[in-house]
Motif scaffolding. Structure first.
Motif, PDB file in Angstrom:
ATOM      1  N   ILE A   1       8.125  23.885 -27.562  1.00 16.48           N
ATOM      2  CA  ILE A   1       7.491  24.321 -28.803  1.00 16.48           C
ATOM      3  C   ILE A   1       7.246  25.828 -28.803  1.00 16.48           C
ATOM      4  O   ILE A   1       7.476  26.501 -29.805  1.00 16.48           O
ATOM      5  N   ALA A   2       6.763  26.353 -27.708  1.00 13.60           N
ATOM      6  CA  ALA A   2       6.427  27.783 -27.647  1.00 13.60           C
ATOM      7  C   ALA A   2       6.658  28.312 -26.243  1.00 13.60           C
ATOM      8  O   ALA A   2       6.445  27.601 -25.256  1.00 13.60           O
TER       9      ALA A   2
ATOM     10  N   THR B   1      13.301  25.765 -30.758  1.00 16.91           N
ATOM     11  CA  THR B   1      13.527  26.578 -31.947  1.00 16.91           C
ATOM     12  C   THR B   1      13.305  28.012 -31.514  1.00 16.91           C
ATOM     13  O   THR B   1      12.187  28.384 -31.152  1.00 16.91           O
ATOM     14  N   ALA B   2      14.368  28.797 -31.526  1.00 18.29           N
ATOM     15  CA  ALA B   2      14.302  30.166 -31.016  1.00 18.29           C
ATOM     16  C   ALA B   2      14.182  31.170 -32.151  1.00 18.29           C
ATOM     17  O   ALA B   2      14.872  31.056 -33.171  1.00 18.29           O
TER      18      ALA B   2
ATOM     19  N   ALA C   1      23.352  27.149 -29.574  1.00 15.70           N
ATOM     20  CA  ALA C   1      22.857  27.174 -30.957  1.00 15.70           C
ATOM     21  C   ALA C   1      23.426  25.986 -31.715  1.00 15.70           C
ATOM     22  O   ALA C   1      24.610  25.678 -31.606  1.00 15.70           O
ATOM     23  N   ILE C   2      22.552  25.320 -32.476  1.00 19.41           N
ATOM     24  CA  ILE C   2      22.958  24.191 -33.313  1.00 19.41           C
ATOM     25  C   ILE C   2      23.063  24.647 -34.767  1.00 19.41           C
ATOM     26  O   ILE C   2      24.068  24.434 -35.419  1.00 19.41           O
ATOM     27  N   ALA C   3      21.995  25.258 -35.261  1.00 23.41           N
ATOM     28  CA  ALA C   3      21.971  25.672 -36.675  1.00 23.41           C
ATOM     29  C   ALA C   3      20.820  26.626 -36.924  1.00 23.41           C
ATOM     30  O   ALA C   3      19.805  26.595 -36.222  1.00 23.41           O
TER      31      ALA C   3
ATOM     32  N   SER D   1      19.889  23.597 -28.317  1.00 29.79           N
ATOM     33  CA  SER D   1      19.748  22.446 -27.424  1.00 29.79           C
ATOM     34  C   SER D   1      20.431  22.751 -26.091  1.00 29.79           C
ATOM     35  O   SER D   1      21.267  23.662 -25.992  1.00 29.79           O
ATOM     36  N   LYS D   2      20.058  21.965 -25.110  1.00 35.34           N
ATOM     37  CA  LYS D   2      20.632  22.098 -23.770  1.00 35.34           C
ATOM     38  C   LYS D   2      20.803  20.718 -23.177  1.00 35.34           C
ATOM     39  O   LYS D   2      19.859  19.919 -23.180  1.00 35.34           O
TER      40      LYS D   2
END
Length: 162
Positions: free
Chosen positions: A85-86, A121-122, A137-139, A157-158
């Motif tokens: 999350i953070a 979420t980056a 990166a997904i989107a 994601s990883k």
């Protein structure tokens, strides 16, 4: 600095002020390259000074971990199951492996739960950091900040290997 000097431990309510300091300082140190000054202010919850407890409410997560060097909290991560999350590291301590240690800890905990893929979420600033740690990166997606401000972020994601 090597990994042995970085101690990770669960965050405690008494850490709230230090976490707020780190959160604000990390965002204040960012240039207005990807986000405007107004967006960066909203990202730090319109705060220039730390608070003493709201950070745990603002960053909703089940797990909060802090990184400590020489009895100083230098960074923190929070996560829920498979989602980071953070992640924030104080600017004075960036580049020392603290963020990497916190992300690896999150991935290890997820793996222990049988999770084979994690998400985050980056911010646009953090994409490169997460890519170097094996995230893809997904989107692009909207991220909703205070006062109705919406900024672009990248869902990543990883895949975890056993």
């Amino acid at each position: 600095m090597n990994a042995q000097e970085i101690i990770l431990r669960p965050a405690q309510p008494t850490d709230a002020r230090d976490l707020s300091i780190i959160h604000i300082a990390a965002i204040k140190a960012l240039p207005a390259t990807f986000y405007s000054p107004e967006e960066l202010l909203a990202w730090r919850n319109n705060r220039d000074r730390p608070d003493n407890g709201n950070i745990f409410k603002l960053i909703k997560a089940d797990n909060f971990w802090v990184a400590v060097i020489d009895n100083v909290i230098t960074g923190f991560a929070s996560y829920i199951d498979d989602e980071l999350i953070a992640l924030y590291v104080h600017p004075q301590y960036q580049g020392r492996g603290i963020g990497r240690n916190l992300v690896e800890h999150f991935c290890d905990r997820a793996r222990e739960q049988g999770i084979d893929r994690v998400m985050t979420t980056a911010s646009l600033y953090a994409e490169g950091f997460y890519s170097r740690l094996g995230f893809t990166a997904i989107a692009r997606a909207p991220h909703y900040l205070s006062k109705g401000i919406i900024v672009p972020v990248t869902k990543m994601s990883k895949k975890l290997v056993a």
